[in-house]
Design an enzyme around this catalytic site. Structure first.
Site, mmCIF file in Angstrom:
data_model
loop_
_atom_site.group_PDB
_atom_site.id
_atom_site.type_symbol
_atom_site.label_atom_id
_atom_site.label_comp_id
_atom_site.label_asym_id
_atom_site.label_seq_id
_atom_site.Cartn_x
_atom_site.Cartn_y
_atom_site.Cartn_z
ATOM 1 N N HIS A 92 14.246 25.595 -16.138
ATOM 2 C CA HIS A 92 15.710 25.970 -16.050
ATOM 3 C C HIS A 92 15.467 26.912 -14.840
ATOM 4 O O HIS A 92 14.600 27.741 -14.489
ATOM 5 C CB HIS A 92 16.652 26.552 -17.135
ATOM 6 C CG HIS A 92 15.946 27.807 -17.564
ATOM 7 N ND1 HIS A 92 14.058 27.514 -18.313
ATOM 8 C CD2 HIS A 92 15.889 29.352 -17.917
ATOM 9 C CE1 HIS A 92 13.854 28.495 -18.646
ATOM 10 N NE2 HIS A 92 14.752 29.429 -18.195
ATOM 11 N N ASP A 140 17.626 30.829 -14.165
ATOM 12 C CA ASP A 140 18.177 31.982 -14.869
ATOM 13 C C ASP A 140 20.079 32.330 -13.801
ATOM 14 O O ASP A 140 19.795 32.221 -13.233
ATOM 15 C CB ASP A 140 17.569 33.372 -15.028
ATOM 16 C CG ASP A 140 16.307 32.575 -16.060
ATOM 17 O OD1 ASP A 140 15.763 32.169 -16.380
ATOM 18 O OD2 ASP A 140 15.793 34.069 -15.737
ATOM 19 N N HIS A 146 11.835 27.076 -13.317
ATOM 20 C CA HIS A 146 10.713 28.067 -13.906
ATOM 21 C C HIS A 146 10.884 27.464 -15.785
ATOM 22 O O HIS A 146 11.945 26.950 -16.236
ATOM 23 C CB HIS A 146 11.111 29.413 -13.953
ATOM 24 C CG HIS A 146 11.606 30.160 -15.067
ATOM 25 N ND1 HIS A 146 12.685 30.412 -13.647
ATOM 26 C CD2 HIS A 146 12.148 30.576 -15.729
ATOM 27 C CE1 HIS A 146 14.069 31.111 -14.980
ATOM 28 N NE2 HIS A 146 13.098 31.557 -15.863
ATOM 29 N N ARG A 197 2.794 33.310 -27.870
ATOM 30 C CA ARG A 197 3.191 33.818 -27.314
ATOM 31 C C ARG A 197 4.131 34.167 -27.262
ATOM 32 O O ARG A 197 4.638 33.981 -27.775
ATOM 33 C CB ARG A 197 3.095 32.620 -25.841
ATOM 34 C CG ARG A 197 3.391 33.084 -24.709
ATOM 35 C CD ARG A 197 3.051 32.714 -23.822
ATOM 36 N NE ARG A 197 3.773 33.345 -22.082
ATOM 37 C CZ ARG A 197 4.990 33.230 -22.244
ATOM 38 N NH1 ARG A 197 6.116 32.668 -22.029
ATOM 39 N NH2 ARG A 197 5.305 33.848 -20.988
HETATM 40 C C1 LIG Z 1 23.254 35.894 -20.035
HETATM 41 C C2 LIG Z 1 22.777 34.819 -20.221
HETATM 42 C C3 LIG Z 1 21.675 33.467 -19.723
HETATM 43 C C4 LIG Z 1 20.962 32.589 -20.451
HETATM 44 C C5 LIG Z 1 22.481 32.948 -21.864
HETATM 45 C C6 LIG Z 1 22.953 33.957 -21.805
HETATM 46 O O1 LIG Z 1 24.298 34.271 -22.338
HETATM 47 C C7 LIG Z 1 22.023 35.032 -22.503
HETATM 48 C C8 LIG Z 1 20.847 34.093 -22.520
HETATM 49 C C9 LIG Z 1 20.117 33.430 -21.757
HETATM 50 C C10 LIG Z 1 19.209 31.985 -21.345
HETATM 51 C C11 LIG Z 1 17.572 32.710 -21.849
HETATM 52 C C12 LIG Z 1 16.972 31.610 -21.123
HETATM 53 C C13 LIG Z 1 17.194 30.462 -21.061
HETATM 54 C C14 LIG Z 1 18.838 30.115 -20.781
HETATM 55 C C15 LIG Z 1 18.606 29.051 -19.544
HETATM 56 C C16 LIG Z 1 19.487 30.183 -22.199
HETATM 57 O O2 LIG Z 1 19.174 29.431 -22.193
HETATM 58 O O3 LIG Z 1 19.263 31.258 -22.626
HETATM 59 C C17 LIG Z 1 19.456 31.351 -20.273
HETATM 60 C C18 LIG Z 1 20.853 31.653 -20.159
HETATM 61 C C19 LIG Z 1 20.529 31.133 -18.495
HETATM 62 O O4 LIG Z 1 19.962 32.124 -17.961
HETATM 63 O O5 LIG Z 1 21.534 30.629 -17.501
HETATM 64 O O1 LIG Z 2 8.744 33.137 -22.059
HETATM 65 C C1 LIG Z 2 8.752 32.823 -20.142
HETATM 66 O O2 LIG Z 2 7.950 33.606 -20.259
HETATM 67 C C2 LIG Z 2 10.054 32.219 -19.752
HETATM 68 C C3 LIG Z 2 11.416 32.498 -20.627
HETATM 69 C C4 LIG Z 2 12.773 32.440 -20.199
HETATM 70 O O3 LIG Z 2 12.748 31.879 -18.488
HETATM 71 C C5 LIG Z 2 13.241 33.244 -20.566
HETATM 72 O O4 LIG Z 2 14.141 34.266 -21.274
HETATM 73 O O5 LIG Z 2 14.616 32.828 -19.234
HETATM 74 FE FE LIG Z 3 14.674 31.858 -17.910
#
Ligand SMILES: C=C1C[C@]23C[C@@]1(O)CC[C@H]2[C@@]12CCC[C@@](C)(C(=O)O1)[C@H]2[C@@H]3C(=O)O
Ligand SMILES: O=C(O)CCC(=O)C(=O)O
Ligand SMILES: [Fe+2]
Length: 360
Positions: A224, A226, A281, A291
């Protein structure tokens, strides 16, 4: 009203088809966790991601180059103390080692941002990821009272301190990243006259990847980008983070002592008008070691419109993206996942048009 992310998913509830697993009871990889086409896992290379010393007089240029070519870099001498990193790691470990029934008391609601649960993007995949997550946007107080009725306040203090320090560092990094493109404090409307970033938002994502009996067929966190300006990631000593580098493939970002990983998110991609592409990533898992990673997801105030910065737009560089707020962008991600960025694209770059003309 303070800027908040908590309403971002109000119109986009996510209902996971699977119940949250208890990893400790799994000796073999259940079929629901077996991802196919993961052969390339073992072929990831482990070199190249730039390591930048923030005290280096050339840090600005090095950061700009890393953002253009990699979309990710590691930083050292960043000013975050080892003791704070140890505290956030031990807080996260305490959280994930609670009994599953206790963790479920702090579950993330289907249309909410904060709480315990599967990564939000899990709903786009038929297979489950080998990980647990806890998201914190705003105060963790209510959830932490559920998790630790007796001693929630010590854990809240760690989160508050970590979030404060990370937001500060993220602001410094944002100015370095943008500074390298010639952007100065007056160019960002949502910053104060001295470059203060008062109403910016951030969320913390705690990720835990238990040791996995069949790591080559499992996936910790699927690929994905961010939905942020930038993300600062602390990873413990077990490797697992990989970034996709054009022309190379998956590259492991090795944990370095005291280092933090910084990656370009979709909102920086938008405001830099594509100069800094957000990086794809993922996290892979390990047979013997668990981890832990802690991501600080940093963005602008949630309701201000962001768009390609005027200084980076001109006759030969038309704006590639329409204006959008962070909150709206998160809604887009909830709908379109990895196509969210192209869903806000308004214009094909000129060189792409040229290539179309050549083909025709
Ligand atoms: C601010 C945010 C980005 C995120 C969705 C969120 O509301 C909080 C969690 C974030 C996260 C972390 C893991 C990967 C990700 C794709 C997910 O499912 O939750 C990201 C979201 C994002 O960056 O779109
Ligand atoms: O665990 C990791 O190294 C990646 C975590 C990540 O990509 C995320 O929290 O958005
Ligand atoms: Fe991420």
């Amino acid at each position: 009203m303070p800027s908040t992310l908590s309403d971002a998913f109000k119109g986009h509830p996510v209902h996971h088809h699977h119940k949250h697993p208890d990893f400790t009871s799994l000796q073999e990889l259940p079929d629901s966790y077996a991802w196919t086409q993961l052969d390339e896992n073992s072929t990831a290379v482990c070199e190249g991601v730039p390591v930048i010393d923030l005290h280096d007089p050339n840090a600005l240029q090095l950061i700009g180059h890393a953002c253009k070519t990699w979309g990710v870099f590691q930083i050292i001498n960043h000013g975050i103390s080892t003791s704070l990193l140890e505290k956030i790691e031990s807080t996260s470990r305490s959280l994930f080692s609670l009994p599953i029934q206790q963790k479920l008391k702090a579950s993330r609601p289907p249309d909410g941002v904060s709480g315990y649960g599967l990564a939000r993007i899990s709903s786009f995949f038929s297979k489950l990821m080998w990980s647990e997550g806890f998201t914190i946007a705003g105060s963790p107080l209510d959830h932490f009272c559920q998790l630790w009725p007796e001693n929630y306040s010590q854990y809240c203090d760690v989160i508050d301190e970590y979030e404060r320090e990370m937001k500060n560092l993220a602001g410094r990094l944002m100015w370095l990243m943008l500074g390298s493109l010639g952007i100065t404090k007056g160019d960002i409307k949502w910053a104060g006259p001295k470059g203060e970033l008062k109403d910016t938002c951030s969320a913390l994502q705690l990720n835990y990847y238990p040791a996995c009996p069949d790591p080559d067929r499992a996936m910790g966190l699927a690929a994905h980008t961010d939905s942020t300006l930038l993300t600062i990631l602390y990873q413990n000593t077990t490797s697992g983070l990989q970034v996709l580098k054009e022309g190379t493939g998956w590259v492991t970002v090795p944990p370095i002592s005291g280092g933090l990983v910084v990656n370009v998110g979709d909102l920086l991609h938008i405001i830099s008008n594509g100069a800094y592409p957000s990086v794809l990533h993922r996290a892979v898992v390990n047979r013997t070691k668990n981890r832990l990673s802690i991501a600080c997801l940093y963005g602008p105030p949630s309701n201000v419109q962001i768009s390609p910065l005027p200084k980076l737009v001109g006759p030969s560089h038309p704006p590639l993206y329409r204006p959008i707020t962070w909150s709206e962008y998160l809604g887009n991600k909830a709908k379109h996942f990895n196509k969210a960025l192209s869903s806000v694209r308004v214009c094909t770059p000129l060189n792409d048009l040229n290539s179309i003309v050549e083909v025709v």
